[in-house]
Design an enzyme around this catalytic site. Structure first.
Site, short mmCIF file in Angstrom:
data_model
loop_
_atom_site.label_atom_id
_atom_site.label_comp_id
_atom_site.label_asym_id
_atom_site.label_seq_id
_atom_site.Cartn_x
_atom_site.Cartn_y
_atom_site.Cartn_z
N ASP A 231 0.74 -1.23 0.03
CA ASP A 231 0.14 0.04 -0.03
C ASP A 231 0.92 1.21 -0.03
OD1 ASP A 231 0.79 -0.35 2.45
OD2 ASP A 231 -0.89 -0.15 3.69
N GLU A 232 2.08 1.10 0.49
CA GLU A 232 2.93 2.44 0.45
C GLU A 232 3.24 2.90 -0.73
OE1 GLU A 232 6.31 2.14 3.13
OE2 GLU A 232 5.31 0.57 4.59
N TYR B 201 11.88 2.56 0.32
CA TYR B 201 11.57 1.08 0.13
C TYR B 201 10.19 1.18 -0.81
CZ TYR B 201 8.05 -2.66 1.13
OH TYR B 201 7.06 -3.35 0.80
N1 LIG Z 1 4.78 -7.72 5.15
C1 LIG Z 1 4.07 -6.77 4.84
O1 LIG Z 1 3.34 -6.42 5.77
C2 LIG Z 1 3.81 -6.45 3.63
C3 LIG Z 1 2.97 -5.60 3.23
C4 LIG Z 1 2.59 -5.39 1.84
C5 LIG Z 1 3.22 -5.92 0.90
N2 LIG Z 1 4.34 -6.89 1.16
C6 LIG Z 1 5.25 -7.30 0.21
O2 LIG Z 1 5.10 -8.72 0.36
C7 LIG Z 1 6.31 -9.30 -0.01
C8 LIG Z 1 6.88 -10.34 0.96
O3 LIG Z 1 6.95 -9.41 2.15
P1 LIG Z 1 7.34 -10.18 3.79
O4 LIG Z 1 7.01 -9.35 4.63
O5 LIG Z 1 6.94 -11.63 3.51
O6 LIG Z 1 8.92 -10.06 3.49
P2 LIG Z 1 10.12 -10.76 4.41
O7 LIG Z 1 11.38 -9.70 4.43
O8 LIG Z 1 9.81 -11.52 5.55
O9 LIG Z 1 10.83 -11.68 3.47
C9 LIG Z 1 11.35 -11.48 1.90
C10 LIG Z 1 11.96 -12.87 1.51
O10 LIG Z 1 12.73 -12.59 0.20
C11 LIG Z 1 13.83 -13.09 0.18
N3 LIG Z 1 14.84 -12.32 -0.81
C12 LIG Z 1 15.12 -10.94 -0.49
N4 LIG Z 1 15.92 -10.28 -1.21
C13 LIG Z 1 16.03 -11.56 -2.21
C14 LIG Z 1 16.77 -11.59 -3.42
N5 LIG Z 1 17.54 -10.75 -4.17
N6 LIG Z 1 16.78 -12.72 -4.02
C15 LIG Z 1 15.94 -13.80 -3.74
N7 LIG Z 1 15.11 -13.72 -2.48
C16 LIG Z 1 15.48 -12.57 -1.74
C17 LIG Z 1 14.39 -13.00 1.67
O11 LIG Z 1 15.40 -13.98 1.98
C18 LIG Z 1 13.16 -13.40 2.46
O12 LIG Z 1 12.91 -14.67 2.52
C19 LIG Z 1 7.39 -8.39 -0.45
O13 LIG Z 1 7.49 -7.88 -1.74
C20 LIG Z 1 6.74 -7.01 0.16
O14 LIG Z 1 7.21 -5.87 -0.19
C21 LIG Z 1 4.65 -7.05 2.49
#
Ligand SMILES: NC(=O)c1ccc[n+]([C@@H]2O[C@H](COP(=O)([O-])OP(=O)(O)OC[C@H]3O[C@@H](n4cnc5c(N)ncnc54)[C@H](O)[C@@H]3O)[C@@H](O)[C@H]2O)c1
Length: 314
Positions: free
Chosen positions: A123-124, A147
């Site tokens: 959402d950001e 980010y």
């Molecule tokens: N957590 C939230 O509240 C939220 C909300 C909206 C959107 N998102 C999006 O959802 C997705 C997942 O979020 P999350 O909270 O599970 O993130 P997280 O940080 O818990 O996990 C991210 C994963 O991606 C892997 N990763 C990072 N860089 C990498 C690379 N270069 N190559 C391969 N793997 C890589 C990491 O090892 C990790 O396992 C993201 O794209 C994030 O932007 C998250």
């Protein structure tokens, strides 16, 4: 049989997504993850029936090699650097993992003619919005921190590949997720852990920022529905319809854990801290009959219980 590539499957939402689809969908699951500090490799590797590859998606040769050896029909792209504060200290890893890595995947997706590329975003990317406004699928992309700028950039590439090369994609923008397997750097697990350890709970500024919270089990169900039934070349906004000020959220957790309010410690605000994010989720409700099942109180109870049980294991 269809083969789905889940990137970032060792991360918080990716791991929950895999656990969710594992027994429901007849699809082979391949995971590509760099196993950064934020990931849960042990838990992922304990799941049988999936193939896991540790690789950096920003590394073009590694991505090409993966696609040379796997016939991928669908991609759900979670992998990203996700901590806003880290992006403020140094945005370069966010450019690598959120933009370059996405472009590497998009190129392979086009080359191999994947059937659907589901891009997970935030959402950001829309920036902040004042009460009573709400963002929706047609709102302008206007990120305000490094980010969200990296996530917005990745989305632009996804849409551009759809338009230029006909890539069949769907973008999902989600509000803040919380629940099992979230890294303790994030607000809710951090607050719960600090309370368990009887340590001060930091609150940025005066805690007046408003966020919407979606329990991760609701989010992964929405993602699954959109994977199977979401329209191509479109986006869907998902959220928990649980808006709350950060300070009130922390007070709610303190109350649930029978802790005193004097654990709260106000700290210097995050630079450029967005005041409010909010979504209308009418499109996903109307088209896919999805709505969040957990309210914030239920979701928090489940999360507190989970953190208590896993405190020493994460
Ligand atoms: N957590 C939230 O509240 C939220 C909300 C909206 C959107 N998102 C999006 O959802 C997705 C997942 O979020 P999350 O909270 O599970 O993130 P997280 O940080 O818990 O996990 C991210 C994963 O991606 C892997 N990763 C990072 N860089 C990498 C690379 N270069 N190559 C391969 N793997 C890589 C990491 O090892 C990790 O396992 C993201 O794209 C994030 O932007 C998250």
């Amino acid at each position: 049989m269809k083969k789905i590539l889940v990137t970032g499957g060792a991360g918080f939402i990716g791991l929950n997504f895999i656990k969710h689809i594992l027994d429901i969908d007849r699809m082979d699951i391949v995971v590509a993850d760099k196993f950064t500090y934020a990931s849960n490799p042990k838990e992922l590797l304990s799941i049988s029936k999936i193939e896991t590859f540790q690789l950096d998606l920003a590394d073009l040769a590694a991505v090409e090699n993966l696609f040379n050896h796997q016939e991928i029909s669908h991609i759900v792209h979670f992998a990203a650097e996700t901590h806003v504060d880290k992006s403020i200290n140094d945005s370069r890893p966010f450019i690598q993992s959120n933009i370059i890595a996405t472009v590497n995947l998009l190129n392979e997706a086009v080359k191999r003619k994947v059937e659907k590329f589901v891009h997970i975003s935030s959402d950001e990317v829309f920036g902040e919005i004042a009460i009573p406004g709400k963002f929706s699928e047609i709102s302008k992309i206007a990120p305000r921190n490094p980010y969200s700028a990296s996530k917005a950039s990745a989305e632009h590439f996804v849409e551009a590949y759809g338009n230029t090369y006909g890539l069949p994609y769907t973008i999902i923008n989600s509000t803040n997720n919380y629940g099992p397997w979230q890294h303790p750097e994030k607000l809710i697990p951090l607050t719960i852990r600090r309370i368990l350890q009887k340590k001060k709970v930091p609150v940025y500024g005066n805690g007046s920022q408003i966020r919407d919270w979606i329990f991760v089990k609701d989010a992964v169900e929405a993602i699954r529905k959109i994977l199977h039934h979401g329209k191509y070349q479109e986006r869907y906004c998902i959220g928990g319809e649980s808006e709350i000020r950060n300070i009130d959220l922390i007070r709610m957790i303190l109350e649930k854990m029978d802790a005193e309010e004097n654990l709260i410690e106000y700290v210097e605000d995050r630079p450029g801290h967005d005041a409010r994010y909010a979504f209308s989720i009418e499109k996903v409700k109307r088209e896919l009959m999805w709505r969040p099942k957990y309210d914030l109180s239920d979701g928090l109870n489940k999360t507190i219980e989970w953190v208590r049980e896993h405190e020493n294991r994460i």
